[in-house]
Scaffold this active site. Sequence first.
Site, mmCIF file in Angstrom:
data_model
loop_
_atom_site.group_PDB
_atom_site.id
_atom_site.type_symbol
_atom_site.label_atom_id
_atom_site.label_comp_id
_atom_site.label_asym_id
_atom_site.label_seq_id
_atom_site.Cartn_x
_atom_site.Cartn_y
_atom_site.Cartn_z
ATOM 1 N N THR A 164 0.829 -1.210 0.000
ATOM 2 C CA THR A 164 0.000 0.000 0.000
ATOM 3 C C THR A 164 0.864 1.262 0.000
ATOM 4 O O THR A 164 1.945 1.291 0.608
ATOM 5 C CB THR A 164 -0.928 0.000 1.229
ATOM 6 O OG1 THR A 164 -1.591 1.251 1.310
ATOM 7 C CG2 THR A 164 -0.195 -0.235 2.537
ATOM 8 N N SER A 174 -1.519 2.979 10.563
ATOM 9 C CA SER A 174 -2.476 2.085 11.252
ATOM 10 C C SER A 174 -1.765 0.746 11.400
ATOM 11 O O SER A 174 -0.777 0.480 10.704
ATOM 12 C CB SER A 174 -3.757 1.900 10.428
ATOM 13 O OG SER A 174 -3.510 1.051 9.308
ATOM 14 N N TYR A 195 -2.827 -1.979 10.364
ATOM 15 C CA TYR A 195 -2.938 -2.608 9.035
ATOM 16 C C TYR A 195 -1.785 -2.159 8.127
ATOM 17 O O TYR A 195 -1.093 -2.979 7.517
ATOM 18 C CB TYR A 195 -4.294 -2.249 8.379
ATOM 19 C CG TYR A 195 -4.215 -2.288 6.878
ATOM 20 C CD1 TYR A 195 -4.193 -3.496 6.198
ATOM 21 C CD2 TYR A 195 -4.069 -1.108 6.127
ATOM 22 C CE1 TYR A 195 -4.053 -3.538 4.813
ATOM 23 C CE2 TYR A 195 -3.934 -1.139 4.756
ATOM 24 C CZ TYR A 195 -3.918 -2.363 4.105
ATOM 25 O OH TYR A 195 -3.761 -2.395 2.748
ATOM 26 N N HIS A 196 -1.616 -0.813 8.047
ATOM 27 C CA HIS A 196 -0.567 -0.320 7.136
ATOM 28 C C HIS A 196 0.818 -0.806 7.572
ATOM 29 O O HIS A 196 1.674 -1.089 6.731
ATOM 30 C CB HIS A 196 -0.608 1.209 7.056
ATOM 31 C CG HIS A 196 -1.770 1.755 6.267
ATOM 32 N ND1 HIS A 196 -2.941 2.185 6.855
ATOM 33 C CD2 HIS A 196 -1.952 1.928 4.929
ATOM 34 C CE1 HIS A 196 -3.783 2.612 5.915
ATOM 35 N NE2 HIS A 196 -3.213 2.473 4.735
ATOM 36 N N LYS A 218 1.831 -4.157 6.235
ATOM 37 C CA LYS A 218 2.316 -4.122 4.847
ATOM 38 C C LYS A 218 3.803 -3.734 4.809
ATOM 39 O O LYS A 218 4.545 -4.185 3.934
ATOM 40 C CB LYS A 218 1.492 -3.131 4.023
ATOM 41 C CG LYS A 218 0.013 -3.494 3.923
ATOM 42 C CD LYS A 218 -0.206 -4.641 2.955
ATOM 43 C CE LYS A 218 -1.663 -4.878 2.668
ATOM 44 N NZ LYS A 218 -1.887 -5.948 1.694
ATOM 45 N N ARG A 241 -9.125 9.165 13.169
ATOM 46 C CA ARG A 241 -7.772 8.618 12.985
ATOM 47 C C ARG A 241 -6.719 9.535 13.587
ATOM 48 O O ARG A 241 -6.987 10.708 13.851
ATOM 49 C CB ARG A 241 -7.474 8.441 11.494
ATOM 50 C CG ARG A 241 -8.522 7.610 10.797
ATOM 51 C CD ARG A 241 -8.145 7.331 9.368
ATOM 52 N NE ARG A 241 -9.203 6.520 8.755
ATOM 53 C CZ ARG A 241 -9.046 5.760 7.691
ATOM 54 N NH1 ARG A 241 -7.883 5.724 7.078
ATOM 55 N NH2 ARG A 241 -10.040 5.050 7.206
HETATM 56 N N1 USQ Z 1 -11.439 9.509 4.955
HETATM 57 C C1 USQ Z 1 -12.309 10.553 5.143
HETATM 58 N N2 USQ Z 1 -13.635 10.272 5.230
HETATM 59 C C2 USQ Z 1 -14.147 9.005 5.158
HETATM 60 C C3 USQ Z 1 -13.234 7.941 4.960
HETATM 61 C C4 USQ Z 1 -11.892 8.233 4.876
HETATM 62 O O1 USQ Z 1 -11.905 11.710 5.198
HETATM 63 O O2 USQ Z 1 -15.363 8.841 5.259
HETATM 64 C C5 USQ Z 1 -9.993 9.805 4.837
HETATM 65 C C6 USQ Z 1 -9.129 9.108 5.876
HETATM 66 O O3 USQ Z 1 -9.060 9.864 7.062
HETATM 67 C C7 USQ Z 1 -7.798 8.999 5.138
HETATM 68 C C8 USQ Z 1 -8.196 8.890 3.675
HETATM 69 O O4 USQ Z 1 -9.554 9.321 3.585
HETATM 70 O O5 USQ Z 1 -7.061 10.177 5.300
HETATM 71 C C9 USQ Z 1 -8.092 7.488 3.120
HETATM 72 O O6 USQ Z 1 -8.862 6.632 3.927
HETATM 73 P P1 USQ Z 1 -9.529 5.307 3.314
HETATM 74 O O7 USQ Z 1 -10.424 4.713 4.350
HETATM 75 O O8 USQ Z 1 -10.105 5.607 1.992
HETATM 76 O O9 USQ Z 1 -8.252 4.412 3.008
HETATM 77 P P2 USQ Z 1 -7.213 3.698 3.965
HETATM 78 O O10 USQ Z 1 -7.753 3.484 5.319
HETATM 79 O O11 USQ Z 1 -5.920 4.426 3.867
HETATM 80 O O12 USQ Z 1 -7.074 2.274 3.297
HETATM 81 C C10 USQ Z 1 -7.483 1.995 1.950
HETATM 82 C C11 USQ Z 1 -7.674 0.496 1.800
HETATM 83 C C12 USQ Z 1 -6.338 -0.207 2.006
HETATM 84 C C13 USQ Z 1 -5.298 0.377 1.068
HETATM 85 C C14 USQ Z 1 -5.198 1.893 1.241
HETATM 86 C C15 USQ Z 1 -4.303 2.553 0.235
HETATM 87 O O13 USQ Z 1 -8.649 0.027 2.725
HETATM 88 O O14 USQ Z 1 -6.515 -1.601 1.788
HETATM 89 O O15 USQ Z 1 -4.059 -0.199 1.325
HETATM 90 O O16 USQ Z 1 -6.508 2.469 1.057
HETATM 91 S S1 USQ Z 1 -3.508 3.981 0.901
HETATM 92 O O17 USQ Z 1 -4.515 4.839 1.539
HETATM 93 O O18 USQ Z 1 -2.806 4.632 -0.154
HETATM 94 O O19 USQ Z 1 -2.597 3.495 1.930
#
Ligand code: USQ
Length: 390
Positions: free
Chosen positions: A144, A179, A181-182, A185, A326
Amino acid sequence: MKVLVLGVDGYIGWALAQKLVKKGHEVYGADNFFTRKRVREVGSDSVLPIPPISRRLLDFRAHYGKSLVFYRGNVTNPKFMYDLFRKVKPDAVYHLAEQRSAPYSMIGLKQANETMVNNIVSTMNLIYAAKDINPDVHIIKLGTMGEYGTPNIDIAEGFFEVEFRGRRDTLPFPRNAGSWYHWTKVHDSNNLMFANRLWNLRITDVMQGVVYGTSTAEIKDSRLFTRFDIDEVWGTALNRFVAQAVAGLPITPYGKGNQKRGFLSLEDSINCLNIALEKPPGDGEYRVLNQFDQYYSVNFLAETVRDVYGELTGNEAKIEHVRNPRVESEDHYYNPDHAKLRELGYKPSGDLRGDIRNMISDLMEHKEKCLLLRKVVMPKTLWRGSPGVS
Ligand code: USQ
């Protein structure tokens, strides 16, 4: 090629299997339905209806005229992984069978440990099965972009040249995840890098951004749908925003909403994963690909969904900044490299507004389901609240 997809029942796995069979590969898949089960446990479900695997496999065969050979089992069990390798003898294996939700890993110690074991052990099993049974296999492992965190400098693609006290070296770019999770990875990446050094395994480590979308070029029939999650634990930012607009709920940027992430459509994700297969690394090479199309702030995405939803339906979607559950920077520099996939032939679809329009249309047909899931959409999982043993 014989291609094995671990986690074939998931959001990306099911869409990828369809791409691979269309490309003429022999496709094998494995899954233990972890995501289906854990999604149900938080009171949620896929918005797009996905039938049980038996039905899915029949529909797959009817549509593509070729079977997907399916094995049910848990990739944290070394015997299951070794048996799979012996039976399938894959030329390439995609590892998409990890616990994929950051919020899930932050619910509490039980989920944090489950994520650690599931993700790190499954990758270790894969490494050893490859080394012992099929050392020429190409391992394509889903990591990720979140491994890097949000440093105040540009982010390299895996490795960078660094000078310290007058000496230079090429080193892995620092990882600083946000997190449990992260972090799994990150641990996987370290383990894969070391396995490559020990046994010359051929590995592509994919640093993927946030994936969005309801369909791909292959998924033109509701019987071929992949899952689509919108709840606070299993749904991701843009997918949630579109579903929130469709359900008449406020769109929820967390905190200030200036946090930036790399995003790509499901279609682009599948295309990139296919490029990784068709353009493999050299013998004994460990390579890292930063896999995303563009980076956006959460606010920009929320506003774009609101605008496109308004144009398409004449209705107004509301944006409501909620307290950030978060622990993350809400205002930061972000400039990750992402050149290698483009050099290998990736042409991003590059139409965010068109993608959002399609998602809105697809979800309007399942508006009832979005409404049913209203209770599980607002964020409840607090990073700092994550409890241990009670
Ligand atoms: N976010 C909001 N509002 C929401 C949901 C999320 O503002 O309703 C924000 C979060 O605070 C964060 C960002 O959007 O800053 C991304 O959150 P996310 O829930 O879309 O993604 P994340 O938790 O980072 O994880 C997802 C996948 C994971 C993958 C990752 C890629 O679940 O499997 O590895 O995206 S990355 O984000 O580039 O690490």
